[in-house]
Scaffold this motif. Structure first.
Motif, PDB file in Angstrom:
ATOM      1  N   ASP A   1     -20.043  30.056 -32.718  1.00  0.00           N
ATOM      2  CA  ASP A   1     -19.485  29.065 -33.642  1.00  0.00           C
ATOM      3  C   ASP A   1     -19.127  27.751 -32.957  1.00  0.00           C
ATOM      4  O   ASP A   1     -18.983  26.727 -33.617  1.00  0.00           O
ATOM      5  CB  ASP A   1     -18.239  29.615 -34.343  1.00  0.00           C
ATOM      6  N   PHE A   2     -18.974  27.762 -31.647  1.00  0.00           N
ATOM      7  CA  PHE A   2     -18.566  26.557 -30.924  1.00  0.00           C
ATOM      8  C   PHE A   2     -19.746  25.610 -30.750  1.00  0.00           C
ATOM      9  O   PHE A   2     -20.849  26.026 -30.407  1.00  0.00           O
ATOM     10  CB  PHE A   2     -17.994  26.913 -29.546  1.00  0.00           C
ATOM     11  N   GLU A   3     -19.489  24.337 -30.962  1.00  0.00           N
ATOM     12  CA  GLU A   3     -20.493  23.306 -30.728  1.00  0.00           C
ATOM     13  C   GLU A   3     -20.340  22.714 -29.328  1.00  0.00           C
ATOM     14  O   GLU A   3     -21.264  22.104 -28.811  1.00  0.00           O
ATOM     15  CB  GLU A   3     -20.372  22.205 -31.775  1.00  0.00           C
ATOM     16  N   SER A   4     -19.162  22.897 -28.732  1.00  0.00           N
ATOM     17  CA  SER A   4     -18.870  22.309 -27.430  1.00  0.00           C
ATOM     18  C   SER A   4     -18.462  23.399 -26.440  1.00  0.00           C
ATOM     19  O   SER A   4     -17.529  24.166 -26.699  1.00  0.00           O
ATOM     20  CB  SER A   4     -17.733  21.289 -27.575  1.00  0.00           C
ATOM     21  N   TYR A   5     -19.146  23.437 -25.313  1.00  0.00           N
ATOM     22  CA  TYR A   5     -18.784  24.384 -24.252  1.00  0.00           C
ATOM     23  C   TYR A   5     -17.379  24.071 -23.730  1.00  0.00           C
ATOM     24  O   TYR A   5     -16.594  24.986 -23.467  1.00  0.00           O
ATOM     25  CB  TYR A   5     -19.811  24.310 -23.116  1.00  0.00           C
ATOM     26  N   MET A   6     -17.058  22.790 -23.619  1.00  0.00           N
ATOM     27  CA  MET A   6     -15.730  22.401 -23.119  1.00  0.00           C
ATOM     28  C   MET A   6     -14.620  22.886 -24.044  1.00  0.00           C
ATOM     29  O   MET A   6     -13.587  23.351 -23.588  1.00  0.00           O
ATOM     30  CB  MET A   6     -15.657  20.888 -22.912  1.00  0.00           C
ATOM     31  N   GLU A   7     -14.831  22.783 -25.353  1.00  0.00           N
ATOM     32  CA  GLU A   7     -13.837  23.260 -26.329  1.00  0.00           C
ATOM     33  C   GLU A   7     -13.640  24.762 -26.184  1.00  0.00           C
ATOM     34  O   GLU A   7     -12.523  25.262 -26.168  1.00  0.00           O
ATOM     35  CB  GLU A   7     -14.290  22.917 -27.757  1.00  0.00           C
ATOM     36  N   MET A   8     -14.748  25.485 -26.068  1.00  0.00           N
ATOM     37  CA  MET A   8     -14.679  26.941 -25.945  1.00  0.00           C
ATOM     38  C   MET A   8     -13.943  27.339 -24.665  1.00  0.00           C
ATOM     39  O   MET A   8     -13.044  28.176 -24.704  1.00  0.00           O
ATOM     40  CB  MET A   8     -16.095  27.531 -25.962  1.00  0.00           C
TER      41      MET A   8
ATOM     42  N   VAL B   1     -10.329  29.370 -24.580  1.00  0.00           N
ATOM     43  CA  VAL B   1     -10.364  30.686 -23.930  1.00  0.00           C
ATOM     44  C   VAL B   1      -9.399  30.694 -22.747  1.00  0.00           C
ATOM     45  O   VAL B   1      -8.655  31.659 -22.546  1.00  0.00           O
ATOM     46  CB  VAL B   1     -11.803  31.061 -23.512  1.00  0.00           C
ATOM     47  N   GLY B   2      -9.381  29.615 -21.982  1.00  0.00           N
ATOM     48  CA  GLY B   2      -8.450  29.513 -20.854  1.00  0.00           C
ATOM     49  C   GLY B   2      -6.997  29.537 -21.302  1.00  0.00           C
ATOM     50  O   GLY B   2      -6.152  30.204 -20.697  1.00  0.00           O
ATOM     51  N   LYS B   3      -6.697  28.821 -22.379  1.00  0.00           N
ATOM     52  CA  LYS B   3      -5.327  28.820 -22.913  1.00  0.00           C
ATOM     53  C   LYS B   3      -4.940  30.211 -23.411  1.00  0.00           C
ATOM     54  O   LYS B   3      -3.811  30.654 -23.215  1.00  0.00           O
ATOM     55  CB  LYS B   3      -5.190  27.800 -24.044  1.00  0.00           C
ATOM     56  N   ALA B   4      -5.883  30.890 -24.066  1.00  0.00           N
ATOM     57  CA  ALA B   4      -5.606  32.233 -24.581  1.00  0.00           C
ATOM     58  C   ALA B   4      -5.342  33.207 -23.435  1.00  0.00           C
ATOM     59  O   ALA B   4      -4.400  34.004 -23.489  1.00  0.00           O
ATOM     60  CB  ALA B   4      -6.774  32.718 -25.443  1.00  0.00           C
ATOM     61  N   PHE B   5      -6.153  33.140 -22.384  1.00  0.00           N
ATOM     62  CA  PHE B   5      -5.972  34.050 -21.253  1.00  0.00           C
ATOM     63  C   PHE B   5      -4.655  33.754 -20.530  1.00  0.00           C
ATOM     64  O   PHE B   5      -3.919  34.681 -20.169  1.00  0.00           O
ATOM     65  CB  PHE B   5      -7.157  33.950 -20.292  1.00  0.00           C
ATOM     66  N   ALA B   6      -4.332  32.484 -20.345  1.00  0.00           N
ATOM     67  CA  ALA B   6      -3.062  32.123 -19.711  1.00  0.00           C
ATOM     68  C   ALA B   6      -1.881  32.629 -20.548  1.00  0.00           C
ATOM     69  O   ALA B   6      -0.879  33.098 -20.003  1.00  0.00           O
ATOM     70  CB  ALA B   6      -2.974  30.607 -19.528  1.00  0.00           C
ATOM     71  N   PHE B   7      -2.001  32.563 -21.866  1.00  0.00           N
ATOM     72  CA  PHE B   7      -0.954  33.036 -22.766  1.00  0.00           C
ATOM     73  C   PHE B   7      -0.719  34.537 -22.611  1.00  0.00           C
ATOM     74  O   PHE B   7       0.417  34.978 -22.440  1.00  0.00           O
ATOM     75  CB  PHE B   7      -1.333  32.685 -24.211  1.00  0.00           C
ATOM     76  N   ILE B   8      -1.782  35.338 -22.642  1.00  0.00           N
ATOM     77  CA  ILE B   8      -1.583  36.792 -22.606  1.00  0.00           C
ATOM     78  C   ILE B   8      -1.179  37.298 -21.231  1.00  0.00           C
ATOM     79  O   ILE B   8      -0.579  38.358 -21.120  1.00  0.00           O
ATOM     80  CB  ILE B   8      -2.798  37.578 -23.132  1.00  0.00           C
TER      81      ILE B   8
ATOM     82  N   GLU C   1     -15.501  36.472 -25.335  1.00  0.00           N
ATOM     83  CA  GLU C   1     -15.605  37.395 -26.463  1.00  0.00           C
ATOM     84  C   GLU C   1     -14.314  38.175 -26.680  1.00  0.00           C
ATOM     85  O   GLU C   1     -13.883  38.375 -27.818  1.00  0.00           O
ATOM     86  CB  GLU C   1     -16.789  38.343 -26.257  1.00  0.00           C
ATOM     87  N   GLU C   2     -13.687  38.613 -25.609  1.00  0.00           N
ATOM     88  CA  GLU C   2     -12.420  39.357 -25.727  1.00  0.00           C
ATOM     89  C   GLU C   2     -11.312  38.474 -26.296  1.00  0.00           C
ATOM     90  O   GLU C   2     -10.540  38.906 -27.152  1.00  0.00           O
ATOM     91  CB  GLU C   2     -11.999  39.925 -24.367  1.00  0.00           C
TER      92      GLU C   2
ATOM     93  N   GLY D   1     -16.338  43.709  -9.931  1.00  0.00           N
ATOM     94  CA  GLY D   1     -14.955  43.281 -10.130  1.00  0.00           C
ATOM     95  C   GLY D   1     -14.788  41.798 -10.397  1.00  0.00           C
ATOM     96  O   GLY D   1     -13.673  41.292 -10.405  1.00  0.00           O
ATOM     97  N   ILE D   2     -15.884  41.107 -10.637  1.00  0.00           N
ATOM     98  CA  ILE D   2     -15.847  39.667 -10.903  1.00  0.00           C
ATOM     99  C   ILE D   2     -15.781  39.445 -12.417  1.00  0.00           C
ATOM    100  O   ILE D   2     -16.599  39.992 -13.161  1.00  0.00           O
ATOM    101  CB  ILE D   2     -17.112  38.964 -10.347  1.00  0.00           C
ATOM    102  N   PRO D   3     -14.809  38.634 -12.884  1.00  0.00           N
ATOM    103  CA  PRO D   3     -14.723  38.377 -14.325  1.00  0.00           C
ATOM    104  C   PRO D   3     -15.970  37.649 -14.847  1.00  0.00           C
ATOM    105  O   PRO D   3     -16.487  36.743 -14.203  1.00  0.00           O
ATOM    106  CB  PRO D   3     -13.489  37.487 -14.467  1.00  0.00           C
ATOM    107  N   SER D   4     -16.433  38.059 -16.007  1.00  0.00           N
ATOM    108  CA  SER D   4     -17.574  37.441 -16.681  1.00  0.00           C
ATOM    109  C   SER D   4     -17.044  36.448 -17.716  1.00  0.00           C
ATOM    110  O   SER D   4     -16.223  36.810 -18.561  1.00  0.00           O
ATOM    111  CB  SER D   4     -18.397  38.526 -17.378  1.00  0.00           C
ATOM    112  N   ASP D   5     -17.527  35.210 -17.648  1.00  0.00           N
ATOM    113  CA  ASP D   5     -17.095  34.189 -18.608  1.00  0.00           C
ATOM    114  C   ASP D   5     -17.404  34.599 -20.041  1.00  0.00           C
ATOM    115  O   ASP D   5     -16.581  34.425 -20.934  1.00  0.00           O
ATOM    116  CB  ASP D   5     -17.761  32.845 -18.306  1.00  0.00           C
ATOM    117  N   GLU D   6     -18.584  35.139 -20.260  1.00  0.00           N
ATOM    118  CA  GLU D   6     -18.975  35.532 -21.616  1.00  0.00           C
ATOM    119  C   GLU D   6     -18.098  36.665 -22.139  1.00  0.00           C
ATOM    120  O   GLU D   6     -17.614  36.616 -23.273  1.00  0.00           O
ATOM    121  CB  GLU D   6     -20.446  35.960 -21.651  1.00  0.00           C
TER     122      GLU D   6
END
Length: 96
Positions: free
Chosen positions: A64-71, A75-82, A48-49, A39-44
């Protein structure tokens, strides 16, 4: 019928992305799929989702990402949005 809302966001690096809400049913499916057997969310899986179903412009893959921080930021903004955890207004999607 649900309206799929869109939102433009910028990361700290200045890159602009367009997010599109995939609908409530799909959000529940996504939140189920990103969890491991404990039940623990996977970052990867979460990344991908979000890249496949929420971040619609530019279309990107995890590799495609060159920066882990950018990714992680987008991803955090997208998850907060949905999940309704962001406080910024959204634009109604135009008929495409």
């Amino acid at each position: 019928m649900a309206t799929f809302q869109q939102k433009k966001v910028k990361t700290k690096s200045g890159k602009e992305y367009t997010l599109q809400h995939p609908g409530v049913r799909n959000v529940t499916k996504i939140t189920d799929r990103v969890k491991n057997k404990h039940g623990i969310p996977s970052d990867e899986r979460l990344a991908e989702e979000m890249l496949q179903h929420v971040i619609v412009e530019p279309k990107m893959r995890l590799d495609d990402f060159e920066s882990y921080m950018e990714m992680t930021e987008i991803v955090g903004k997208a998850f907060a949005f949905i999940t309704g955890q962001d406080n910024e207004p959204v634009d109604d999607a135009e008929d495409n």
